[in-house]
Write a protein that holds these residues in place. Structure first.
Motif, mmCIF file in Angstrom:
data_model
loop_
_atom_site.group_PDB
_atom_site.id
_atom_site.type_symbol
_atom_site.label_atom_id
_atom_site.label_comp_id
_atom_site.label_asym_id
_atom_site.label_seq_id
_atom_site.Cartn_x
_atom_site.Cartn_y
_atom_site.Cartn_z
ATOM 1 N N ASN A 291 28.609 9.432 26.351
ATOM 2 C CA ASN A 291 28.434 10.390 25.260
ATOM 3 C C ASN A 291 28.022 9.612 24.017
ATOM 4 O O ASN A 291 28.399 8.451 23.849
ATOM 5 C CB ASN A 291 29.735 11.141 24.967
ATOM 6 C CG ASN A 291 30.338 11.751 26.208
ATOM 7 O OD1 ASN A 291 31.271 11.187 26.782
ATOM 8 N ND2 ASN A 291 29.825 12.876 26.647
ATOM 9 N N LEU A 292 27.259 10.263 23.169
ATOM 10 C CA LEU A 292 26.772 9.626 21.945
ATOM 11 C C LEU A 292 27.079 10.537 20.770
ATOM 12 O O LEU A 292 26.978 11.758 20.872
ATOM 13 C CB LEU A 292 25.268 9.358 22.069
ATOM 14 C CG LEU A 292 24.535 8.698 20.901
ATOM 15 C CD1 LEU A 292 23.410 7.806 21.452
ATOM 16 C CD2 LEU A 292 23.935 9.746 19.959
ATOM 17 N N PHE A 293 27.451 9.924 19.646
ATOM 18 C CA PHE A 293 27.797 10.696 18.453
ATOM 19 C C PHE A 293 27.235 9.997 17.235
ATOM 20 O O PHE A 293 27.491 8.816 17.002
ATOM 21 C CB PHE A 293 29.321 10.826 18.338
ATOM 22 C CG PHE A 293 29.789 11.759 17.263
ATOM 23 C CD1 PHE A 293 29.606 13.125 17.378
ATOM 24 C CD2 PHE A 293 30.446 11.272 16.132
ATOM 25 C CE1 PHE A 293 30.061 13.999 16.396
ATOM 26 C CE2 PHE A 293 30.904 12.133 15.149
ATOM 27 C CZ PHE A 293 30.708 13.504 15.273
ATOM 28 N N LEU A 294 26.434 10.720 16.460
ATOM 29 C CA LEU A 294 25.847 10.216 15.227
ATOM 30 C C LEU A 294 26.560 10.853 14.045
ATOM 31 O O LEU A 294 26.634 12.078 13.954
ATOM 32 C CB LEU A 294 24.358 10.567 15.159
ATOM 33 C CG LEU A 294 23.381 9.670 15.898
ATOM 34 C CD1 LEU A 294 22.060 10.387 16.099
ATOM 35 C CD2 LEU A 294 23.149 8.372 15.123
ATOM 36 N N THR A 295 27.069 10.027 13.142
ATOM 37 C CA THR A 295 27.787 10.553 11.988
ATOM 38 C C THR A 295 27.686 9.570 10.837
ATOM 39 O O THR A 295 27.462 8.366 11.034
ATOM 40 C CB THR A 295 29.269 10.801 12.337
ATOM 41 O OG1 THR A 295 29.912 11.455 11.247
ATOM 42 C CG2 THR A 295 29.995 9.507 12.648
ATOM 43 N N PHE B 193 26.848 0.919 16.575
ATOM 44 C CA PHE B 193 25.888 0.264 15.692
ATOM 45 C C PHE B 193 25.931 1.001 14.360
ATOM 46 O O PHE B 193 26.235 2.199 14.313
ATOM 47 C CB PHE B 193 24.475 0.312 16.260
ATOM 48 C CG PHE B 193 24.299 -0.430 17.551
ATOM 49 C CD1 PHE B 193 24.282 -1.817 17.585
ATOM 50 C CD2 PHE B 193 24.160 0.252 18.747
ATOM 51 C CE1 PHE B 193 24.122 -2.503 18.778
ATOM 52 C CE2 PHE B 193 23.998 -0.416 19.943
ATOM 53 C CZ PHE B 193 23.980 -1.808 19.961
ATOM 54 N N VAL B 194 25.611 0.286 13.295
ATOM 55 C CA VAL B 194 25.611 0.905 11.965
ATOM 56 C C VAL B 194 24.238 0.737 11.332
ATOM 57 O O VAL B 194 23.563 -0.278 11.530
ATOM 58 C CB VAL B 194 26.709 0.302 11.055
ATOM 59 C CG1 VAL B 194 28.091 0.558 11.627
ATOM 60 C CG2 VAL B 194 26.485 -1.187 10.833
ATOM 61 N N LEU B 195 23.836 1.748 10.585
ATOM 62 C CA LEU B 195 22.566 1.744 9.863
ATOM 63 C C LEU B 195 22.883 1.803 8.372
ATOM 64 O O LEU B 195 23.333 2.823 7.869
ATOM 65 C CB LEU B 195 21.707 2.939 10.277
ATOM 66 C CG LEU B 195 20.389 3.127 9.520
ATOM 67 C CD1 LEU B 195 19.476 1.916 9.725
ATOM 68 C CD2 LEU B 195 19.693 4.403 9.978
ATOM 69 N N THR C 209 26.668 5.089 5.149
ATOM 70 C CA THR C 209 26.212 4.335 6.320
ATOM 71 C C THR C 209 26.254 5.228 7.552
ATOM 72 O O THR C 209 27.249 5.926 7.781
ATOM 73 C CB THR C 209 27.105 3.098 6.544
ATOM 74 O OG1 THR C 209 27.034 2.245 5.393
ATOM 75 C CG2 THR C 209 26.662 2.317 7.780
ATOM 76 N N LEU C 210 25.190 5.194 8.326
ATOM 77 C CA LEU C 210 25.137 5.989 9.555
ATOM 78 C C LEU C 210 25.715 5.187 10.708
ATOM 79 O O LEU C 210 25.368 4.008 10.889
ATOM 80 C CB LEU C 210 23.691 6.383 9.859
ATOM 81 C CG LEU C 210 23.480 7.405 10.981
ATOM 82 C CD1 LEU C 210 24.041 8.765 10.585
ATOM 83 C CD2 LEU C 210 21.992 7.533 11.312
ATOM 84 N N ARG C 211 26.600 5.825 11.468
ATOM 85 C CA ARG C 211 27.177 5.203 12.653
ATOM 86 C C ARG C 211 26.685 5.926 13.901
ATOM 87 O O ARG C 211 26.646 7.162 13.926
ATOM 88 C CB ARG C 211 28.709 5.279 12.632
ATOM 89 C CG ARG C 211 29.387 4.455 11.570
ATOM 90 C CD ARG C 211 30.911 4.533 11.668
ATOM 91 N NE ARG C 211 31.551 3.593 10.753
ATOM 92 C CZ ARG C 211 32.848 3.307 10.731
ATOM 93 N NH1 ARG C 211 33.666 3.931 11.592
ATOM 94 N NH2 ARG C 211 33.349 2.433 9.872
ATOM 95 N N VAL C 212 26.332 5.168 14.916
ATOM 96 C CA VAL C 212 26.113 5.761 16.230
ATOM 97 C C VAL C 212 27.188 5.194 17.147
ATOM 98 O O VAL C 212 27.325 3.980 17.298
ATOM 99 C CB VAL C 212 24.698 5.488 16.781
ATOM 100 C CG1 VAL C 212 24.379 4.011 16.874
ATOM 101 C CG2 VAL C 212 24.525 6.165 18.147
ATOM 102 N N LEU C 213 27.989 6.095 17.710
ATOM 103 C CA LEU C 213 29.078 5.730 18.605
ATOM 104 C C LEU C 213 28.681 6.092 20.017
ATOM 105 O O LEU C 213 28.252 7.226 20.285
ATOM 106 C CB LEU C 213 30.357 6.449 18.204
ATOM 107 C CG LEU C 213 30.873 6.066 16.809
ATOM 108 C CD1 LEU C 213 31.274 7.288 16.024
ATOM 109 C CD2 LEU C 213 32.038 5.091 16.907
#
Length: 330
Positions: A238-242, A207-209, A249-253
């Motif tokens: 696993n989750l990665f916020l970058t 998802f993107v913010l 733009t913030l991505r949550v993978l």
């Protein structure tokens, strides 16, 4: 370090406080230091053998001097007060306690750091929550990250069964100056607001913010709904916020794991959220020398499974719509 909880909006210099307190503790010499070792990145390189670049760092003390990771069985084990948890941390390890909406976020130094300012974000520490992501905890860490001016900060989360070694709800905050491949990887849209990484070393839903002022709430809701869907199907993750490569733009993978991993590997590295995102810490110089992008991608496929999207796309899309079904693992 004694701290008094402060509301996030009342801390205008959050990053400065975090970094100065972390550095002060890290620079204390033995026997006063609380760190298991002083961070020393002995060697660092970016792989250049293929289309995707991975950041490799040699940090032998992370392997030899850290607390021995514990085995966490199952995806949602209950909290066990008799095992290591963050209520046992030395009070000096506490950098900050921040009130974010209804969550009290404790920020502790990671005494076995991967990077400068490597910290643990522990939501509602005294509630003894197991390592299961919640909407409130995700809201707290995202808002904490958005309050840091430096966009080289990333946040990682490993579920039980996907390389978590402490069954006490927590996230990792690290500072990495290098760009990681997932930050400019093209995204394929597969549903309303849902993307995935295609033709990349790791498989992830994303998802993107883009607009922090209006979209943060729905960004958190969608992410926690996807995690809930994976939990209902007993899928580790696993989750990665970058931030993306443009730092706008913030991505949550979210990286699903078709097979639960209940024990830490010894060598060459543990495939968790940071590693899947391209940040690989190694404890052996021989591994540092020999690993390349092709071999790293093989380890990723082994950890996640080769037909992950075929098995999970329908499940994930239905879960985001509010219905759930169990995935076929055979």
């Amino acid at each position: 370090m004694a701290t008094t909880p402060v509301r996030l909006e009342d801390i205008p210099n959050l990053q400065q406080i975090l970094e100065s307190r972390w550095s002060k503790l890290h620079n204390q010499p033995a026997p006063d230091t609380i760190f298991r070792y002083q961070l020393t990145i002995e060697r660092e390189r970016v792989t250049t053998d293929g289309e995707f670049n991975f950041l490799l760092q040699l940090n032998r003390k992370r392997t030899t001097d850290r607390r021995k990771p514990e085995i966490t069985a199952g995806l949602q084990p209950p909290f066990d007060p008799n095992r290591f948890n963050f209520n046992r941390a030395n009070p000096r390890e506490v950098l900050l306690e921040v009130r974010i909406d209804d969550t009290l976020l404790t920020v502790l130094v990671n005494v076995s750091p991967l990077s400068h300012y490597h910290s643990l974000l522990v939501p509602d520490r005294e509630r003894n929550l197991p390592q299961v992501l919640t909407a409130g905890s995700l809201n707290a860490v995202i808002r904490f990250m958005l309050s840091l001016e430096d966009r080289d900060y990333r946040i990682g989360y490993n579920s039980s069964g996907a390389m978590a070694s402490v069954n006490h709800l927590h996230f990792h905050l690290v500072h990495v100056c290098q760009k990681l491949y997932v930050e400019d990887a093209p995204l394929t849209k597969i549903g309303s607001h849902l993307y995935r990484l295609d033709n990349q070393p790791a498989k992830a839903y994303c998802f993107v913010l883009e607009d922090q002022s209006t979209e943060t709430g729905t960004f958190i809701t969608r992410t926690t709904r996807l995690i809930s869907t994976l939990l209902s199907a007993e899928i580790g993750h696993n989750l990665f916020l970058t931030w993306d490569a443009a730092r706008t733009t913030l991505r949550v993978l979210i990286y699903p794991r078709l097979r639960l991993c209940e024990n830490k590997q010894v060598s060459p590295f543990n495939v968790a959220g940071f590693e899947l995102s391209g940040f690989v810490t190694l404890g052996e110089e021989s591994d540092y020398e020999r690993l390349d992008g092709r071999k790293l991608a093989e380890y990723f496929r082994e950890a996640q499974g080769t037909d992950l999207y075929e098995r999970l796309d329908s499940l994930v899309l239905k879960g985001l719509e509010g219905t759930r079904k169990r995935v076929n693992r055979n």
